[in-house]
Design an enzyme around this catalytic site. Structure first.
Site, PDB file in Angstrom:
ATOM      1  N   TRP A   1     -17.170   5.637  -4.617  1.00  0.00           N
ATOM      2  CA  TRP A   1     -15.815   5.626  -5.356  1.00  0.00           C
ATOM      3  C   TRP A   1     -15.627   6.468  -3.867  1.00  0.00           C
ATOM      4  CZ3 TRP A   1     -15.089   8.271 -10.870  1.00  0.00           C
ATOM      5  CH2 TRP A   1     -16.188   9.310 -10.227  1.00  0.00           C
ATOM      6  N   ASN A   2     -14.308   6.584  -4.295  1.00  0.00           N
ATOM      7  CA  ASN A   2     -13.037   7.253  -3.081  1.00  0.00           C
ATOM      8  C   ASN A   2     -12.120   7.857  -3.863  1.00  0.00           C
ATOM      9  OD1 ASN A   2     -14.403   6.040  -0.414  1.00  0.00           O
ATOM     10  ND2 ASN A   2     -14.087   4.333  -1.698  1.00  0.00           N
TER      11      ASN A   2
ATOM     12  N   HIS B   1       5.815   4.942  -2.519  1.00  0.00           N
ATOM     13  CA  HIS B   1       6.251   3.812  -0.746  1.00  0.00           C
ATOM     14  C   HIS B   1       5.358   2.984  -0.163  1.00  0.00           C
ATOM     15  CE1 HIS B   1      10.020   3.973  -4.201  1.00  0.00           C
ATOM     16  NE2 HIS B   1       9.609   5.207  -4.271  1.00  0.00           N
TER      17      HIS B   1
ATOM     18  N   HIS C   1       4.786  -2.629  -2.178  1.00  0.00           N
ATOM     19  CA  HIS C   1       5.613  -2.252  -3.302  1.00  0.00           C
ATOM     20  C   HIS C   1       6.790  -2.422  -3.740  1.00  0.00           C
ATOM     21  CE1 HIS C   1       7.527   0.207   0.254  1.00  0.00           C
ATOM     22  NE2 HIS C   1       8.368   0.499  -0.310  1.00  0.00           N
TER      23      HIS C   1
ATOM     24  N   ASP D   1      10.707  -1.196  -5.721  1.00  0.00           N
ATOM     25  CA  ASP D   1      10.913   0.013  -5.725  1.00  0.00           C
ATOM     26  C   ASP D   1      12.005  -0.207  -7.378  1.00  0.00           C
ATOM     27  OD1 ASP D   1      10.669   0.911  -3.154  1.00  0.00           O
ATOM     28  OD2 ASP D   1      12.724  -0.335  -2.469  1.00  0.00           O
TER      29      ASP D   1
ATOM     30  N   HIS E   1      14.930   4.876  -7.580  1.00  0.00           N
ATOM     31  CA  HIS E   1      14.848   5.177  -6.418  1.00  0.00           C
ATOM     32  C   HIS E   1      15.293   5.669  -5.749  1.00  0.00           C
ATOM     33  CE1 HIS E   1      12.793   5.901  -2.809  1.00  0.00           C
ATOM     34  NE2 HIS E   1      12.934   3.995  -1.977  1.00  0.00           N
TER      35      HIS E   1
ATOM     36  N   HIS F   1      19.316  -0.510  -0.825  1.00  0.00           N
ATOM     37  CA  HIS F   1      18.745   0.844  -1.504  1.00  0.00           C
ATOM     38  C   HIS F   1      20.380   0.718  -2.404  1.00  0.00           C
ATOM     39  CE1 HIS F   1      15.335   0.543   1.098  1.00  0.00           C
ATOM     40  NE2 HIS F   1      14.693   1.442   0.530  1.00  0.00           N
TER      41      HIS F   1
END
Lengths: 416, 269
Positions: free
Chosen positions: B68-69, B76, B80, B82, B86, B215
């Site tokens: 596992w990591n 973002h 992804h 928004d 944001h 945005h």
């Protein structure tokens, strides 16, 4: 007969076993470690009796002439006379077995002490004037080598001298951030110094700095992707060039200028630690074992690892508090790296520049260290075989003050 | 319950359609990898962290039976979502962060406008309201609550340098102009805007009036963004259903998503 100019070393015969690194005897008394410490910083010092003036060798706790314990470390010139010489053909020390035959001699310094020294091949037979130098050997301890009184044409190419230094000539070099101002200067300086290959690491290749094309145009420069924040990127590079790097120059850094309470959040500080501290650790876990394995390879062994730190690693510059802290962490890590790399005789060199004349020190008044001056200091440090480099006036001044009184310097940094 | 009975419900029909491959699932996501670039802000600002991965254990002394990591990334990064908070224009809107968005925000139809030929000729290509009206003449009116996805084939730029496409004047990548955003928000009531580039706004949108319209205007009106999408070339102009749910991050402004599209077989381009 004088030393021949170093020729491009032959490639390793891959059918023969790799020679494993060994070290010369490395134990020293605490007094003798003062000699090593001075040599590590590029100085040649011996003890001198404060009371009767007698210079001492080997280092000791009381004067050989008057038994005074007031022995003070003072610079010596190294001027002396070779009074006898011989050739060593056999040694039971593993390290010296591959170096014999080895010229040795007794050198009488003008300070009236006699030392046993290795002899440069160009030294005439005794008796003759010589210049005694102290160098760090593969074990990281001070050792003497006598040079001829006058430079010979290929002085630096002597086999034993090259064993104690890391001259870039014909060596393969990795520069971890070639895109930055210091990286570009380092690429040029190592090309000028005769490096065989320069791998120029570049993170975020969509951000290209002005001047970068002048680096990529150099004939022995190869651009390689390297992002020290990304352990996969480091592993990918060690997988491709790790078994060839002779000198690693870790100049990658993230540098922002702020204190720690005048700007909210920890993201910039984290980014500094990701590169300046953890980046070195990622390199150490990848390139450390790769370089240690090749530290005694016959023709061109791996030899040195250079970290570009900062003089503010010693004492924080509050106006660049997070940067200073990341470099202090890097300094501490580099000391462990030095202890680990020393097992194979690879020298870890730390460079402590003051402000470098780049975009992150715009409001710091001169004097600022030119990236080209930093690069020259790094090359010279490798040629001279030192361990700590304080390039430029600011670094020299702050280092001196730090040695004299670190607490006083801490106060002085407030106003800078 | 028999298959025949299952089909009597809407979800039953959906299940059957998926099993019979009458519906195809298309992955619109880029792989989260350290090699994928992150958005670049001027260096004086704090930066969005790229994707990084450090091994916790790999069946080794750190954990003999486990691989596992630990992963890290900015909200973002990669493909992804928004959320309205944001942007400063959306900061006071209710239900506008990843943990409070209505569930209905996560599944919506898509209109796909093909600008791939334009973007191939002009990296700074801008989608305008006029172009959207032309699209409507051919494919019908953009329905309220739909995603407007701008196909540019930018996701096919696998070299991060070409994907970022910087020169001395900044980034050059296609996006909507102010007129397109105003039209979509106020006249068509879209749920949001999706792009294949690193942001929903064009590379040069800092110089628009207002700056970053996709945005400022989208989020100021409670609409969403999807970016770093891929495989938009596999979607029909209309009829795809997008499933894109951000992680439920407390007061999160966005999150990487595994964006999926459901497409009726035969409806693909």
């Amino acid at each position: 007969m004088t030393t021949d100019a170093l020729k491009r070393p032959p490639r390793r015969n891959p059918t023969l076993p790799l020679r494993l690194p060994t070290l010369p005897p490395g134990n020293r008394s605490r007094a003798a470690l003062h000699l090593t410490a001075a040599v590590a910083e590029g100085r040649f010092e011996l003890q001198k009796c404060h009371d009767c003036g007698q210079v001492q060798y080997p280092p000791r706790d009381a004067c050989t002439a008057c038994l005074s314990v007031r022995l003070v470390w003072q610079p010596v010139s190294g001027e002396g006379e070779l009074i006898s010489d011989t050739v060593l053909h056999h040694s039971n020390e593993l390290y010296y077995r591959h170096l014999v035959p080895l010229r040795l001699g007794l050198v009488r310094l003008k300070e009236n002490v006699t030392v046993l020294a290795l002899l440069h091949m160009d030294c005439p037979a005794a008796t003759a004037p010589v210049r005694l130098r102290a160098h760090l050997d593969k074990a990281g301890q001070a050792t003497f080598i006598a040079l001829p009184a006058i430079d010979t044409p290929n002085l630096a190419d002597d086999r034993i001298l090259r064993e104690m230094t890391s001259d870039p000539k014909f060596r393969k070099v990795l520069i971890t951030d070639a895109n930055s101002a210091t990286g570009q200067a380092l690429c040029k300086a190592f090309a000028d110094a005769g490096a065989d290959t320069i791998w120029a690491g570049v993170a975020e290749p969509w951000k290209v700095r002005p001047g970068f094309s002048s680096i990529t145009d150099l004939p022995n420069v190869t651009v390689v992707p390297l992002d020290l924040t990304d352990n996969r990127s480091v592993q990918d590079l060690v997988g491709s060039v790790g078994a060839k790097v002779d000198i690693l120059i870790n100049n990658a850094e993230f540098h922002r200028s702020s204190g720690i309470s005048d700007r909210p959040g920890t993201e910039t500080a984290r980014a500094e630690m990701e590169i300046n501290y953890l980046g070195m650790m990622r390199l150490a876990q990848s390139f450390g074992p790769a370089m240690r394995a090749r530290a005694a390879e016959g023709s061109v062994p791996s030899t040195a690892w250079v970290n570009i730190l900062s003089i503010y690693a010693l004492s924080s510059l509050p106006s660049q508090g997070t940067f200073s802290a990341s470099k202090a962490a890097a300094l501490s890590l580099s000391q462990t790296l030095r202890a680990e790399m020393r097992q194979a005789g690879i020298r870890v060199v730390n460079v402590f520049p003051g402000p470098i004349d780049d975009e992150w020190t715009q409001l710091i008044p001169p004097p600022k260290l030119l990236p080209s001056a930093l690069a020259r200091a790094v090359v010279k440090g490798l040629q001279d075989g030192v361990e700590d480099i304080y390039p430029g006036d600011v670094a020299q001044d702050l280092f001196k003050k730090w040695r004299e009184n670190a607490k006083a310097l801490e106060r002085e940094m407030w106003g800078q | 319950m028999s298959t025949a009975e299952t089909a009597a419900t809407v979800l039953g029909e959906l299940t059957q359609a998926l099993a019979a491959k009458r519906l195809r699932i298309i992955d619109l996501s880029q792989t989260l990898s350290p090699g994928f670039p992150q958005i670049v802000l001027p260096p004086e600002f704090d930066q969005c962290a790229p994707f990084r991965m450090e091994v916790i254990s790999h069946y080794d002394e750190r954990g003999p039976n486990v691989y596992w990591n630990n992963i890290s990334f900015g909200e973002h990064f990669g493909t992804h979502f928004d959320a309205p908070i944001h942007w400063i224009t959306g900061r006071d809107l209710p239900h506008a962060s990843t943990d409070t968005l209505p569930e209905s925000s996560f599944i919506a139809p898509a209109c796909v406008v093909d600008c791939s030929a334009d973007a191939a000729c002009d990296a700074d290509f801008l989608l305008t309201a006029g172009r959207l009206r032309e699209w409507e003449e051919r494919y019908g009116r953009i329905p309220p609550g739909a995603w407007l996805l701008m196909r540019t084939d930018w996701s096919k730029r696998s070299d991060p340098v070409a994907y970022q496409n910087f020169n001395e004047a900044g980034q050059h990548s296609p996006g909507p102009d102010v007129s397109a955003v105003e039209f979509l928000v106020h006249e068509r009531q879209v749920i949001g805007f999706g792009s294949e580039t690193i942001g929903t706004d064009a590379g040069q949108a800092a110089h628009f009036r207002p700056p970053y319209p996709c945005h400022a205007i989208m989020h100021g009106n409670g609409r969403f963004g999807l970016q770093c999408l891929s495989n938009l070339d596999l979607l029909p102009p209309t009829g795809a259903l997008i499933i894109a749910a951000p992680l439920k991050i407390l007061r999160g402004s966005g999150s990487p998503v595994r964006a999926l599209a459901l497409v009726e077989t035969g409806a693909a381009r």
